[in-house]
Design a protein around this motif. Structure first.
Motif, PDB file in Angstrom:
ATOM      1  N   MET A   1       0.825  -1.399  -0.047  1.00 50.52           N
ATOM      2  CA  MET A   1       0.104   0.054  -0.063  1.00 50.52           C
ATOM      3  C   MET A   1       0.958   1.317   0.081  1.00 50.52           C
ATOM      4  O   MET A   1       1.797   1.472   0.738  1.00 50.52           O
ATOM      5  N   SER A   2       0.420   2.145  -0.905  1.00 45.78           N
ATOM      6  CA  SER A   2       1.738   3.190  -0.832  1.00 45.78           C
ATOM      7  C   SER A   2       1.140   4.553   0.068  1.00 45.78           C
ATOM      8  O   SER A   2      -0.100   4.446   0.809  1.00 45.78           O
ATOM      9  N   ILE A   3       1.973   5.493   0.203  1.00 45.84           N
ATOM     10  CA  ILE A   3       1.554   6.625   1.096  1.00 45.84           C
ATOM     11  C   ILE A   3       0.497   7.184   0.877  1.00 45.84           C
ATOM     12  O   ILE A   3      -0.418   7.639   1.431  1.00 45.84           O
ATOM     13  N   TYR A   4       0.268   7.361  -0.500  1.00 47.22           N
ATOM     14  CA  TYR A   4      -1.026   7.993  -1.024  1.00 47.22           C
ATOM     15  C   TYR A   4      -2.316   7.141  -0.573  1.00 47.22           C
ATOM     16  O   TYR A   4      -3.271   7.741  -0.133  1.00 47.22           O
ATOM     17  N   ASP A   5      -2.183   5.881  -0.824  1.00 46.23           N
ATOM     18  CA  ASP A   5      -3.275   4.948  -0.319  1.00 46.23           C
ATOM     19  C   ASP A   5      -3.671   5.323   1.110  1.00 46.23           C
ATOM     20  O   ASP A   5      -4.775   5.069   1.372  1.00 46.23           O
ATOM     21  N   LYS A   6      -2.534   5.096   2.111  1.00 49.94           N
ATOM     22  CA  LYS A   6      -2.684   5.446   3.330  1.00 49.94           C
ATOM     23  C   LYS A   6      -3.216   6.946   3.766  1.00 49.94           C
ATOM     24  O   LYS A   6      -4.018   6.920   4.692  1.00 49.94           O
ATOM     25  N   ALA A   7      -2.872   7.821   2.993  1.00 41.87           N
ATOM     26  CA  ALA A   7      -3.497   9.025   3.290  1.00 41.87           C
ATOM     27  C   ALA A   7      -5.047   9.129   2.974  1.00 41.87           C
ATOM     28  O   ALA A   7      -5.674   9.806   3.606  1.00 41.87           O
ATOM     29  N   HIS A   8      -5.161   8.665   1.755  1.00 41.86           N
ATOM     30  CA  HIS A   8      -6.545   8.491   1.598  1.00 41.86           C
ATOM     31  C   HIS A   8      -7.530   7.647   2.303  1.00 41.86           C
ATOM     32  O   HIS A   8      -8.573   8.047   2.741  1.00 41.86           O
ATOM     33  N   GLU A   9      -6.915   6.547   3.110  1.00 33.35           N
ATOM     34  CA  GLU A   9      -7.478   5.828   4.233  1.00 33.35           C
ATOM     35  C   GLU A   9      -7.655   6.637   5.338  1.00 33.35           C
ATOM     36  O   GLU A   9      -8.587   6.652   5.905  1.00 33.35           O
ATOM     37  N   LEU A  10      -6.701   7.545   5.790  1.00 40.39           N
ATOM     38  CA  LEU A  10      -6.742   8.530   6.930  1.00 40.39           C
ATOM     39  C   LEU A  10      -7.786   9.466   6.738  1.00 40.39           C
ATOM     40  O   LEU A  10      -8.484   9.763   7.480  1.00 40.39           O
ATOM     41  N   ALA A  11      -7.638  10.068   5.413  1.00 42.65           N
ATOM     42  CA  ALA A  11      -8.990  11.027   5.030  1.00 42.65           C
ATOM     43  C   ALA A  11     -10.264  10.458   5.110  1.00 42.65           C
ATOM     44  O   ALA A  11     -11.213  11.282   5.803  1.00 42.65           O
ATOM     45  N   LYS A  12     -10.457   9.345   4.868  1.00 38.48           N
ATOM     46  CA  LYS A  12     -11.654   8.656   5.163  1.00 38.48           C
ATOM     47  C   LYS A  12     -12.110   8.404   6.530  1.00 38.48           C
ATOM     48  O   LYS A  12     -13.112   8.659   7.006  1.00 38.48           O
ATOM     49  N   ALA A  13     -11.037   7.985   7.302  1.00 43.96           N
ATOM     50  CA  ALA A  13     -11.109   7.790   8.681  1.00 43.96           C
ATOM     51  C   ALA A  13     -11.819   8.966   9.185  1.00 43.96           C
ATOM     52  O   ALA A  13     -12.531   9.089  10.232  1.00 43.96           O
ATOM     53  N   ILE A  14     -11.006  10.314   9.035  1.00 44.51           N
ATOM     54  CA  ILE A  14     -11.546  11.359   9.798  1.00 44.51           C
ATOM     55  C   ILE A  14     -12.724  11.936   9.203  1.00 44.51           C
ATOM     56  O   ILE A  14     -13.739  12.451   9.964  1.00 44.51           O
ATOM     57  N   LYS A  15     -13.102  11.618   7.829  1.00 41.60           N
ATOM     58  CA  LYS A  15     -14.472  12.096   7.493  1.00 41.60           C
ATOM     59  C   LYS A  15     -15.653  11.367   8.323  1.00 41.60           C
ATOM     60  O   LYS A  15     -16.579  11.586   8.368  1.00 41.60           O
ATOM     61  N   GLU A  16     -15.263  10.081   8.739  1.00 37.16           N
ATOM     62  CA  GLU A  16     -16.317   9.285   9.266  1.00 37.16           C
ATOM     63  C   GLU A  16     -16.156   9.301  10.788  1.00 37.16           C
ATOM     64  O   GLU A  16     -16.677   8.802  11.570  1.00 37.16           O
ATOM     65  N   SER A  17     -15.166  10.293  11.164  1.00 35.15           N
ATOM     66  CA  SER A  17     -14.898  10.268  12.610  1.00 35.15           C
ATOM     67  C   SER A  17     -16.391  10.828  13.358  1.00 35.15           C
ATOM     68  O   SER A  17     -16.859  11.771  12.715  1.00 35.15           O
ATOM     69  N   SER A  18     -16.198  10.885  14.621  1.00 35.19           N
ATOM     70  CA  SER A  18     -17.460  11.220  15.315  1.00 35.19           C
ATOM     71  C   SER A  18     -17.305  12.889  15.561  1.00 35.19           C
ATOM     72  O   SER A  18     -18.115  13.810  15.514  1.00 35.19           O
ATOM     73  N   GLU A  19     -15.788  13.540  15.471  1.00 33.00           N
ATOM     74  CA  GLU A  19     -15.852  14.972  15.204  1.00 33.00           C
ATOM     75  C   GLU A  19     -16.448  15.400  14.143  1.00 33.00           C
ATOM     76  O   GLU A  19     -17.282  16.655  14.151  1.00 33.00           O
ATOM     77  N   VAL A  20     -16.325  14.840  13.026  1.00 43.86           N
ATOM     78  CA  VAL A  20     -16.742  15.400  11.575  1.00 43.86           C
ATOM     79  C   VAL A  20     -18.475  15.343  11.909  1.00 43.86           C
ATOM     80  O   VAL A  20     -19.232  15.986  11.495  1.00 43.86           O
ATOM     81  N   THR A  21     -18.878  13.967  12.403  1.00 35.44           N
ATOM     82  CA  THR A  21     -20.397  14.010  12.465  1.00 35.44           C
ATOM     83  C   THR A  21     -21.005  14.757  13.159  1.00 35.44           C
ATOM     84  O   THR A  21     -22.192  15.264  13.092  1.00 35.44           O
ATOM     85  N   ASP A  22     -19.994  15.205  14.535  1.00 32.72           N
ATOM     86  CA  ASP A  22     -20.645  16.200  15.276  1.00 32.72           C
ATOM     87  C   ASP A  22     -20.764  17.640  14.699  1.00 32.72           C
ATOM     88  O   ASP A  22     -21.716  18.287  14.730  1.00 32.72           O
ATOM     89  N   ILE A  23     -19.600  17.903  13.764  1.00 31.18           N
ATOM     90  CA  ILE A  23     -19.807  19.366  13.062  1.00 31.18           C
ATOM     91  C   ILE A  23     -21.138  19.133  12.073  1.00 31.18           C
ATOM     92  O   ILE A  23     -21.808  20.332  11.979  1.00 31.18           O
ATOM     93  N   ARG A  24     -21.226  17.893  11.369  1.00 28.19           N
ATOM     94  CA  ARG A  24     -22.533  18.095  10.613  1.00 28.19           C
ATOM     95  C   ARG A  24     -23.662  18.240  11.159  1.00 28.19           C
ATOM     96  O   ARG A  24     -24.756  18.835  11.010  1.00 28.19           O
ATOM     97  N   SER A  25     -23.604  17.524  12.681  1.00 30.22           N
ATOM     98  CA  SER A  25     -25.316  17.565  13.278  1.00 30.22           C
ATOM     99  C   SER A  25     -25.143  19.053  13.636  1.00 30.22           C
ATOM    100  O   SER A  25     -26.406  19.500  13.879  1.00 30.22           O
ATOM    101  N   ALA A  26     -24.102  19.766  14.197  1.00 31.03           N
ATOM    102  CA  ALA A  26     -24.355  21.041  14.890  1.00 31.03           C
ATOM    103  C   ALA A  26     -24.678  22.000  13.629  1.00 31.03           C
ATOM    104  O   ALA A  26     -25.325  22.970  13.737  1.00 31.03           O
ATOM    105  N   MET A  27     -24.047  21.782  12.412  1.00 29.20           N
ATOM    106  CA  MET A  27     -24.338  22.530  11.276  1.00 29.20           C
ATOM    107  C   MET A  27     -25.915  22.760  10.678  1.00 29.20           C
ATOM    108  O   MET A  27     -26.245  23.512  10.506  1.00 29.20           O
ATOM    109  N   LYS A  28     -26.392  21.277  11.203  1.00 26.23           N
ATOM    110  CA  LYS A  28     -27.844  21.372  10.497  1.00 26.23           C
ATOM    111  C   LYS A  28     -28.485  22.148  11.621  1.00 26.23           C
ATOM    112  O   LYS A  28     -29.717  22.777  11.467  1.00 26.23           O
ATOM    113  N   LEU A  29     -28.170  22.263  12.929  1.00 21.96           N
ATOM    114  CA  LEU A  29     -29.056  22.974  13.843  1.00 21.96           C
ATOM    115  C   LEU A  29     -28.992  24.426  13.429  1.00 21.96           C
ATOM    116  O   LEU A  29     -30.034  25.136  13.661  1.00 21.96           O
ATOM    117  N   VAL A  30     -27.596  24.837  13.445  1.00 25.98           N
ATOM    118  CA  VAL A  30     -27.567  26.295  12.787  1.00 25.98           C
ATOM    119  C   VAL A  30     -28.331  26.658  11.467  1.00 25.98           C
ATOM    120  O   VAL A  30     -28.850  27.610  11.661  1.00 25.98           O
TER     121      VAL A  30
END
Length: 114
Positions: free
Chosen positions: A1-30
């Motif tokens: 697996m290349s560094i770029y593949d791992k970077a994409h994997e990390l990006a996906k993990a961040i996108k699916e994180s509770s922190e991003v989920t919380d941002i989406r949820s709060a944004m909907k409230l606003v």
């Protein structure tokens, strides 16, 4: 697996994180409250203008900075906006920690600063 593949994997993990989920949820409230959304949009616009000025070397007067700080405090009284700011801060900490991990792994190349 290349560094770029791992970077994409990390990006996906961040996108699916509770922190991003919380941002989406709060944004909907606003966004559900037109007044809150307008206040946040105005704040973000002013914040961006201030940052651009500072990056170009134009330091704003202290009164202007204090005005933005007071506006931030007022916005924090709004529950939805406060939730959004808190979620954004938590995501920022995650990104900062990931950056430290990555740069720390390279410290041996340049000598440990400590």
């Amino acid at each position: 697996m290349s560094i770029y593949d791992k970077a994409h994997e990390l990006a996906k993990a961040i996108k699916e994180s509770s922190e991003v989920t919380d941002i989406r949820s709060a944004m909907k409230l606003v966004e559900a409250d037109a007044e809150s959304k307008q206040m946040l949009d105005n704040f973000r616009r002013s914040q961006m203008e201030l940052q651009q000025r500072m990056m170009s070397g134009d330091m704003p007067p202290q009164e202007e900075i204090e005005k933005m700080e007071k506006l931030f405090e007022v916005l924090n009284l709004n529950l939805g906006i406060r939730r959004l700011f808190d979620a954004e801060r938590r995501l920022s900490v995650v990104i900062e920690d990931v950056n430290k991990i990555i740069t720390g792994s390279l410290s041996e190349l340049y000598g440990d600063a400590e």
